[in-house]
Design a protein around this motif. Structure first.
Motif, short mmCIF file in Angstrom:
data_model
loop_
_atom_site.label_atom_id
_atom_site.label_comp_id
_atom_site.label_asym_id
_atom_site.label_seq_id
_atom_site.Cartn_x
_atom_site.Cartn_y
_atom_site.Cartn_z
N ASP A 9 0.87 -1.16 0.00
CA ASP A 9 0.00 0.00 0.00
C ASP A 9 0.91 1.22 0.00
OD1 ASP A 9 -2.17 1.70 0.21
OD2 ASP A 9 -2.29 1.50 2.39
N PHE A 10 0.82 2.05 -1.00
CA PHE A 10 1.73 3.19 -1.10
C PHE A 10 1.04 4.38 -1.75
CE2 PHE A 10 2.31 0.43 -4.79
CZ PHE A 10 2.08 1.31 -5.84
N LYS A 41 -0.55 1.21 -12.16
CA LYS A 41 -1.64 0.23 -12.22
C LYS A 41 -2.11 -0.09 -10.80
CE LYS A 41 -2.76 -4.41 -13.84
NZ LYS A 41 -2.20 -5.65 -14.40
N VAL A 42 -1.19 -0.22 -9.87
CA VAL A 42 -1.53 -0.53 -8.48
C VAL A 42 -2.17 0.69 -7.82
CG1 VAL A 42 -0.62 -1.18 -6.22
CG2 VAL A 42 0.22 -2.32 -8.28
N ASN A 43 -1.59 1.86 -8.05
CA ASN A 43 -2.14 3.09 -7.46
C ASN A 43 -2.04 4.22 -8.48
OD1 ASN A 43 -2.88 5.39 -6.09
ND2 ASN A 43 -1.61 4.99 -4.31
N VAL A 48 5.23 9.59 -7.92
CA VAL A 48 6.46 8.85 -8.19
C VAL A 48 7.59 9.84 -8.41
CG1 VAL A 48 7.58 7.15 -9.67
CG2 VAL A 48 5.12 6.97 -9.21
N TYR A 49 8.65 9.66 -7.65
CA TYR A 49 9.84 10.50 -7.75
C TYR A 49 10.95 9.65 -8.37
CZ TYR A 49 7.36 13.76 -4.79
OH TYR A 49 6.44 14.64 -4.29
N CYS A 50 11.35 10.02 -9.58
CA CYS A 50 12.35 9.28 -10.34
C CYS A 50 13.65 10.07 -10.39
CB CYS A 50 11.87 9.06 -11.77
SG CYS A 50 10.23 8.35 -11.91
N SER A 51 14.76 9.37 -10.30
CA SER A 51 16.03 10.10 -10.35
C SER A 51 16.92 9.59 -11.47
CB SER A 51 16.78 9.97 -9.03
OG SER A 51 17.39 8.70 -8.92
N ASP A 52 17.94 10.38 -11.75
CA ASP A 52 18.96 9.96 -12.68
C ASP A 52 19.99 9.10 -11.95
OD1 ASP A 52 19.90 12.10 -11.20
OD2 ASP A 52 20.53 13.29 -12.90
N SER A 139 -2.23 7.63 9.35
CA SER A 139 -1.53 6.41 8.92
C SER A 139 -0.12 6.71 8.44
CB SER A 139 -2.31 5.70 7.81
OG SER A 139 -2.36 6.49 6.64
N TYR A 140 0.19 7.98 8.25
CA TYR A 140 1.53 8.31 7.79
C TYR A 140 2.40 8.63 8.98
CZ TYR A 140 -0.46 8.28 3.18
OH TYR A 140 -1.07 7.88 2.03
#
Length: 140
Positions: A9-10, A41-43, A48-52, A139-140
């Motif tokens: 769960d995210f 697809k899941v959430n 989403v944090y993407c890095s190089d 919950s966080y």
């Protein structure tokens, strides 16, 4: 792609890739998109944090094959997802200095390097985390 992500769960996902694909750059953008597709697809509302990829110790981030191939493609992929309505943010790891004492070997960060990676990601996500906390979700 593995479906093991579906058991979690995210709301926030950090995507940090390394050099394991260095020997197989063919199709890296497809594999990266498959990962993002599985996350959304899941959430579908996940952030989403993407890095190089960080440079090799003593390396020039734009001069290496893996860096130039991946670090050129990843921001464009992230932007493509953002423009399609997905919450993606590109986090630049190479905006800071990577001294040689941050590596355990030529490519892997040591504890000091991992702290730097964590700080860079935290700087990117902390506003969203605080916003979630302020919303009263305990919950966080």
């Amino acid at each position: 792609m593995s479906s093991s992500i579906s058991k979690y769960d995210f709301d926030i996902v950090v995507v940090f890739i390394g050099r394991n694909d260095e020997s197989n750059l063919s199709g890296i953008d497809t594999r990266y998109k498959q990962l993002l597709d599985e996350i959304f697809k899941v959430n579908p509302n996940a952030s989403v944090y993407c890095s190089d990829v960080i440079p090799k110790r003593g390396g020039n981030i734009s001069g290496e094959l893996i860096d130039s191939a991946l670090n050129y493609k990843l921001p464009k992929i992230c932007k493509e997802y953002t423009e399609s309505g997905k919450k993606t943010t590109f986090v630049k790891m190479n905006n800071v200095s990577w001294p040689s004492d941050m590596y355990g070997d030529a490519v892997h960060p040591n504890e000091k390097g991992n702290e730097q990676i964590a700080k860079i990601f935290w700087d990117a996500i902390h506003d969203e985390v605080l916003m979630i906390n302020d919303s009263g979700d305990s919950s966080y």
